[in-house]
Design an enzyme around this catalytic site. Structure first.
Site, PDB file in Angstrom:
ATOM      1  N   SER A   1       2.478  -8.403  -6.947  1.00  0.00           N
ATOM      2  CA  SER A   1       1.991  -9.347  -7.950  1.00  0.00           C
ATOM      3  C   SER A   1       1.925  -8.653  -9.298  1.00  0.00           C
ATOM      4  O   SER A   1       1.719  -7.441  -9.379  1.00  0.00           O
ATOM      5  CB  SER A   1       0.604  -9.869  -7.566  1.00  0.00           C
ATOM      6  OG  SER A   1       0.033 -10.617  -8.622  1.00  0.00           O
TER       7      SER A   1
ATOM      8  N   TYR B   1      -8.387  -7.240  -5.662  1.00  0.00           N
ATOM      9  CA  TYR B   1      -7.018  -7.654  -5.331  1.00  0.00           C
ATOM     10  C   TYR B   1      -6.014  -6.887  -6.191  1.00  0.00           C
ATOM     11  O   TYR B   1      -5.010  -6.372  -5.691  1.00  0.00           O
ATOM     12  CB  TYR B   1      -6.885  -9.159  -5.547  1.00  0.00           C
ATOM     13  CG  TYR B   1      -5.489  -9.702  -5.391  1.00  0.00           C
ATOM     14  CD1 TYR B   1      -4.956  -9.960  -4.128  1.00  0.00           C
ATOM     15  CD2 TYR B   1      -4.701  -9.986  -6.502  1.00  0.00           C
ATOM     16  CE1 TYR B   1      -3.674 -10.474  -3.983  1.00  0.00           C
ATOM     17  CE2 TYR B   1      -3.427 -10.500  -6.365  1.00  0.00           C
ATOM     18  CZ  TYR B   1      -2.917 -10.742  -5.106  1.00  0.00           C
ATOM     19  OH  TYR B   1      -1.650 -11.255  -4.971  1.00  0.00           O
TER      20      TYR B   1
ATOM     21  N   ALA C   1      -6.442  -4.020  -7.669  1.00  0.00           N
ATOM     22  CA  ALA C   1      -6.447  -2.607  -7.288  1.00  0.00           C
ATOM     23  C   ALA C   1      -5.608  -2.372  -6.041  1.00  0.00           C
ATOM     24  O   ALA C   1      -4.850  -1.395  -5.954  1.00  0.00           O
ATOM     25  CB  ALA C   1      -7.883  -2.141  -7.056  1.00  0.00           C
TER      26      ALA C   1
ATOM     27  N   LYS D   1      -3.085  -4.218  -4.977  1.00  0.00           N
ATOM     28  CA  LYS D   1      -1.677  -4.404  -5.307  1.00  0.00           C
ATOM     29  C   LYS D   1      -1.133  -3.211  -6.092  1.00  0.00           C
ATOM     30  O   LYS D   1       0.040  -2.838  -5.943  1.00  0.00           O
ATOM     31  CB  LYS D   1      -1.488  -5.700  -6.105  1.00  0.00           C
ATOM     32  CG  LYS D   1      -1.710  -6.966  -5.287  1.00  0.00           C
ATOM     33  CD  LYS D   1      -0.693  -7.099  -4.171  1.00  0.00           C
ATOM     34  CE  LYS D   1      -0.830  -8.419  -3.430  1.00  0.00           C
ATOM     35  NZ  LYS D   1       0.167  -8.573  -2.339  1.00  0.00           N
TER      36      LYS D   1
END
EC number: 1.1.1.146
Length: 362
Positions: free
Chosen positions: A185, A198, A200, A202
């Site tokens: 992402s 989230y 972190a 990714k």
């Protein structure tokens, strides 16, 4: 040494930007020629090859399965919701997949990853593409989270849920000179409120695969797919929230962002993987924010402060509630996610998603 570094700090950035400005047209021309060659003359033929997709019961994973099916690939669909996989497997067969295996498994457990990889090898004798799509987001401000036991779950799903299948499948991918496809992402570098953990996870995921790319060299290809705001379960309610429940998403973000079609993103991922692209970006215009983050971080900071704050009290607006995300007796035991507790359901009626019906009629 301090004087040298001070001089380099002053000279290198503008000199590099100037050099990039002069070389950009040439680089763009070379990249375009490579894209055309790999698209029309050197695209990988997936007919009868074996593609294993984790998180295949919905969203990006489901649509990627349909795209590979159209190319005649044999599929292995892995998720926790086995009842969903049954309908998706039938959809994939109707779209052209010769064989489809479905397996219920939890990708955050190495032994289960080893099981579905071994079953794939025992049945097909090989694996050519490993597609990791499992993902779990959240919509809370970090300091307002009431239960820190959900923190490791986010890392388990978004990081280890990709690493374990890769670790087990890598020897077989070397044998087939295969490819790993990663669902990442833009939030790994684009700061968005309520998505700190989230983002972190990714970031860790992308850095892992960037390093792995150099370790495996040319023996195994790696395609990292980064997306902006698209229409998946994550934008329609599949979130972890403060109270530890799955709830329907209404207005968690302070600014509305138009979501792109997940079907188009899946199509670009598969096309890019078959071309051998190292990256697939959708939409690609998000890249401009990365340049601002590196060369003009203040501008990016001011922009997001303007767009993503409402000037009032923080609010979380939900409609409806879902099953408990965390059991009281075991706070980390289960999560409503791609990878929830393995509950075998009796066979139900065949299901066809609206996206499949549209693809079938085309």
């Amino acid at each position: 040494m301090d004087l040298i570094n001070s001089l380099l700090n002053f000279v290198v950035p503008p000199a590099s930007l100037l050099m990039l400005a002069f070389t950009w047209p040439t680089l763009f021309f070379i990249t375009t020629c490579e894209w055309l060659y790999n698209t029309y003359l050197n695209s990988e033929n997936m007919e009868n090859k074996v593609v294993l997709i984790t998180g295949a019961s919905s969203g990006i994973g489901e649509q990627i399965a349909y795209q590979y099916a159209k190319r005649g690939a044999n599929l292995v669909l892995v998720a926790r919701r086995e009842h969903r996989l049954r309908g998706i497997s039938e959809n994939a067969r109707r779209l052209g997949a010769p064989n489809v295996l479905i397996m219920a498994a939890d990708v955050v457990k190495e032994e289960e990853c080893r099981r579905f990889i071994n079953e794939t090898i025992n049945y097909y004798g090989r694996v050519d593409h490993l597609v990791n799509t499992v993902s779990l987001g959240h919509t809370f401000y970090f300091e307002e989270a009431s239960d820190s036991s959900v923190f490791p779950i986010l890392m388990d799903i978004n990081f280890w849920g990709n690493v374990y299948p890769t670790y087990v499948a890598l020897p077989y991918l070397r044998e087939s000179n295969g490819r790993i496809i990663v669902n990442a992402s833009v939030e790994n570098w684009l700061p968005l409120p309520r998505m700190s953990l989230y983002s972190a996870a990714k970031s860790a995921l992308i850095n892992f695969y960037e390093t792995l790319r150099f370790e495996v060299k040319n023996e195994v290809g790696i395609t990292v797919a980064t997306h902006g705001w698209i229409g998946t379960e994550m934008t329609r309610g599949k979130f972890m929230v403060e109270e530890g429940a799955e709830m329907q998403w209404k207005e968690e973000r302070e600014v509305h962002v138009t979501g792109g079609p997940v079907e188009e993103f899946a199509k670009q991922i598969v096309s890019g993987a078959c071309r051998g692209d190292p990256y697939v970006k959708y939409p690609s215009w998000y890249d401009i924010f990365f340049l601002y983050r590196v060369f003009a971080p203040k501008v990016l900071d001011w922009t997001f402060r303007f767009l993503l704050t409402n000037g009032g009290a923080r609010r979380t607006s939900f409609i409806g509630t879902g099953r408990p995300l965390l059991e009281t007796s075991s706070p980390r035991r289960s999560a409503v996610m791609e990878g929830s507790s393995p509950r075998r359901l009796p066979p139900g009626p065949l299901t066809f998603s609206p996206a499949f019906q549209q693809q079938k009629s085309e």
